[in-house]
Design a protein around this motif. Sequence first.
Motif, short mmCIF file in Angstrom:
data_model
loop_
_atom_site.label_atom_id
_atom_site.label_comp_id
_atom_site.label_asym_id
_atom_site.label_seq_id
_atom_site.Cartn_x
_atom_site.Cartn_y
_atom_site.Cartn_z
N LEU A 30 14.15 58.81 84.66
CA LEU A 30 15.06 58.40 83.59
C LEU A 30 14.60 58.94 82.23
CD1 LEU A 30 15.96 54.80 84.81
CD2 LEU A 30 17.32 56.91 85.03
N GLU A 31 13.29 58.97 82.00
CA GLU A 31 12.79 59.58 80.76
C GLU A 31 13.20 61.06 80.69
OE1 GLU A 31 11.33 58.85 77.94
OE2 GLU A 31 11.00 56.72 78.28
N LEU A 32 13.06 61.75 81.81
CA LEU A 32 13.41 63.17 81.83
C LEU A 32 14.92 63.37 81.65
CD1 LEU A 32 11.01 64.43 84.66
CD2 LEU A 32 10.78 64.79 82.18
N ALA A 33 15.70 62.46 82.24
CA ALA A 33 17.16 62.55 82.10
C ALA A 33 17.55 62.32 80.63
CB ALA A 33 17.85 61.52 83.00
N ALA A 34 16.87 61.37 79.98
CA ALA A 34 17.16 61.11 78.57
C ALA A 34 16.79 62.33 77.72
CB ALA A 34 16.40 59.87 78.08
N ARG A 61 19.04 62.22 74.33
CA ARG A 61 19.37 60.86 73.96
C ARG A 61 18.15 59.96 74.21
NH1 ARG A 61 22.60 63.29 71.87
NH2 ARG A 61 24.88 63.12 71.85
N ASP A 62 18.24 58.73 73.70
CA ASP A 62 17.16 57.78 73.92
C ASP A 62 17.40 56.90 75.14
OD1 ASP A 62 15.41 58.20 71.68
OD2 ASP A 62 16.94 57.33 70.38
N ILE A 63 16.30 56.50 75.78
CA ILE A 63 16.38 55.36 76.68
C ILE A 63 15.33 54.37 76.19
CG2 ILE A 63 14.91 56.51 78.43
CD1 ILE A 63 16.43 54.73 80.52
N PHE A 64 15.78 53.20 75.77
CA PHE A 64 14.90 52.17 75.22
C PHE A 64 14.90 50.94 76.14
CE2 PHE A 64 15.59 53.83 70.63
CZ PHE A 64 14.49 54.67 70.75
N PHE A 65 13.79 50.22 76.19
CA PHE A 65 13.68 49.12 77.16
C PHE A 65 12.70 48.05 76.71
CE2 PHE A 65 11.54 53.06 78.30
CZ PHE A 65 10.21 52.68 78.29
N GLU A 66 12.71 47.74 75.40
CA GLU A 66 11.83 46.70 74.87
C GLU A 66 11.97 45.39 75.64
OE1 GLU A 66 9.01 45.54 73.32
OE2 GLU A 66 9.56 46.85 71.65
N ALA A 67 13.20 45.06 76.05
CA ALA A 67 13.46 43.77 76.68
C ALA A 67 13.03 43.71 78.14
CB ALA A 67 14.95 43.44 76.56
N ALA A 68 12.63 44.85 78.71
CA ALA A 68 12.24 44.84 80.13
C ALA A 68 10.89 44.19 80.35
CB ALA A 68 12.23 46.27 80.68
N VAL A 69 10.08 44.13 79.31
CA VAL A 69 8.71 43.61 79.43
C VAL A 69 8.45 42.57 78.34
CG1 VAL A 69 6.27 44.21 79.26
CG2 VAL A 69 7.86 45.79 80.36
#
Lengths: 426, 426
Positions: free
Chosen positions: B112-116, B121-129
Amino acid sequence: MKIGLLGCGTVGGALVALLDQEGDRLARLLGEPLEIGRILVRDPEKERVAPISKDLLTTQLSDVIDDGEIGLVVELLGPGDFALGAIRAALGAKKSVVTANKEILSTHFLELELAAEAASRDIFFEAAVAGGIPLIRALRVSLFGERLSRIVGIVNGTTNYILTKMQEEHISLDTALAEAQQLGYAEADPSGDLSGRDAASKLAIIASIAFGSHVDVEDVNVDGIWGITPSDFDFAERSGGVIKLLAQAERDIDDPDAPIRVEVFPAIVMSTHPLASVRGSFNAVFVEGSAVGQLMFSGPGAGGLPTASAVLADIIDAIKNLRTSTRASMSMVTDTRFVEDSSIDAVFALSVDVADAPGVLSQVSEVFGHHLVSIARMEQDELDGELAHLVFLTHRTRLSAIKATMAELADLDVIERSHKLLRVLE
Amino acid sequence: MKIGLLGCGTVGGALVALLDQEGDRLARLLGEPLEIGRILVRDPEKERVAPISKDLLTTQLSDVIDDGEIGLVVELLGPGDFALGAIRAALGAKKSVVTANKEILSTHFLELELAAEAASRDIFFEAAVAGGIPLIRALRVSLFGERLSRIVGIVNGTTNYILTKMQEEHISLDTALAEAQQLGYAEADPSGDLSGRDAASKLAIIASIAFGSHVDVEDVNVDGIWGITPSDFDFAERSGGVIKLLAQAERDIDDPDAPIRVEVFPAIVMSTHPLASVRGSFNAVFVEGSAVGQLMFSGPGAGGLPTASAVLADIIDAIKNLRTSTRASMSMVTDTRFVEDSSIDAVFALSVDVADAPGVLSQVSEVFGHHLVSIARMEQDELDGELAHLVFLTHRTRLSAIKATMAELADLDVIERSHKLLRVLE
């Protein structure tokens, strides 16, 4: 693009050493090296621990400001007009600025933010507050959308070191201070720390960001730790707490026009509160927001390397922005009102030494009554044959009422000595 | 530019309410409103607490992905292939993504990082952890320049709630679990939490960012809290500690080729350690870096509103980047090696119930000797007339040796029962 470094003392030297040690790795991560182009110092001949080429050193600010290759200026000069002028000059020359200068930011925050905006450059200052703890960026970015109601914390490592020593070794403030000075935790002139002024500077910066309003250090109600005695610690311990110097900014989040209240004061912090266990030169900050609830950040509040780490984070962030021609924006409101002393209410602990004679307690109590200060608890210890030590814990009351009470008490003949006024962290 | 929301459960609903409540203020701060353009739900007819216009609801993912006005997709669907497909589709359509999906990130982080990156574009996920704690951004930005050696923390609120209840009320795991389920702190099927799998997912994400290497949840050595008994707590208390489920990632920072070690395990945490006082559903994470030293972050680990607050921070960050056509970049290395079980060494606490007969201790001790496990301390309590409870604290030793010891002990006739193996946090 190169970095211009202003000042090469403890933090500057640690930064040079850090860039030297981590250089290869950072160049790989960033795709280009972080290179220092010029270092402004007072004395180029001085022996330095960090690996510095003499060719980089200069004593002329203009050598840094006029260097077209330098896109980012790191200001680590310490307090004073020269540093302020240097930051203005750097922003004026459209260079981004990273600074650890809490004195300047706590008095010129709005001016410098506006100058950075006008220059389309960043001014970053993670290292100005709470050393290595990434608090500023958390407030600026992660909590940008929150309505923050309260920030309270321990932001001065020197006083926390002294208070921890006094608590754990039952020694006087003077003894603890001398020890702190010997170990380099306190400066030769410790007045900026002990008066609470240093904590107030940091609080002004924190509050400015947290509330999007320019808060000046002069707006902060400051009381320091001068006058705290081992017997204050005895009382705190009997109350189930310890004494800490707190910096606190509060706002009523349900009223957008509500004034901000910014204060630095010594307080009895109950042992169950996480701030009670912050020892030595560590810093810790509580943040309370409308959606997120309570967060705490803690870590080393000072020291060359932790502070240099915060500077490095700012450098990397600023360089990424320069590369993409963007900047981090602040959203400032300027019409802030501050709470007057008279309207601050809290629970206070107040202690006095009195002549051990019949009727004294009633005389003292009468004074509290005059000022409508309600007593939650009273304790009396005999000091020796002739003196007694009285401690009062109030219900929630106005600071102005407590101050008036203390002033009237001081005039009583039976009062031998008033101790430090302490607040209680609920 | 509008936001497409996928899923409108606890967190999604809280986000809609938060945007509704804070909308005017955020629009002022950002210079434009944060507007939701479309919400993907399973059942459009369902009653919802949040103020949602029915016109926004759709059951078709394509209504979100194909909407040109939607520049940012917020994925709050929970585990499963559909959510993974939705994230891929959003990035494929050059939309930035904000997700709280720990299950997907802990298995597809690198993809997913590579796809972003490919989509710019960004992929953010502060709420996942760690819910509302701004840990991910601190690791990604503020600590980007640090060489991190260790991250250890409490990242599962459900198990921490259960363990806190067991500790404070001296009740069994089953009783504490039933109470947690009744109060909504544990799900009907609590196995993901109690097995340690949920903590392992979060640890995989944390380690991936902290070490710049793709760490999969399958790489984590996991042991959960099943089998922990009140007598384990008694022993922990006698040892001066409490039992916590820890997630830990470690690396030797002096060796760039050193393997990463990622583990979830129940441990005895000494009361003096700040993690010992993290109660209920709170989370707390320690981070140790080469320059910055030790930092701690703590706060609410779950809950609709704190998690929505973290999602909102990501939304604001992603929108700022979209406006300036920039993105937050990651620097990933992929050739990570993981430590095998056999090479993990630690201090262990191990307890067994034995027949209370002469010679038993010597038989048990002999087994430790076989496996070269050195005992630091032993305690024996009589359980009743026929059984005794033995507790051993080892010196630092290999996990493989302890496991072999326990296997051999289980075969002894005199052993009635082996308790949960606990590590000790030093």
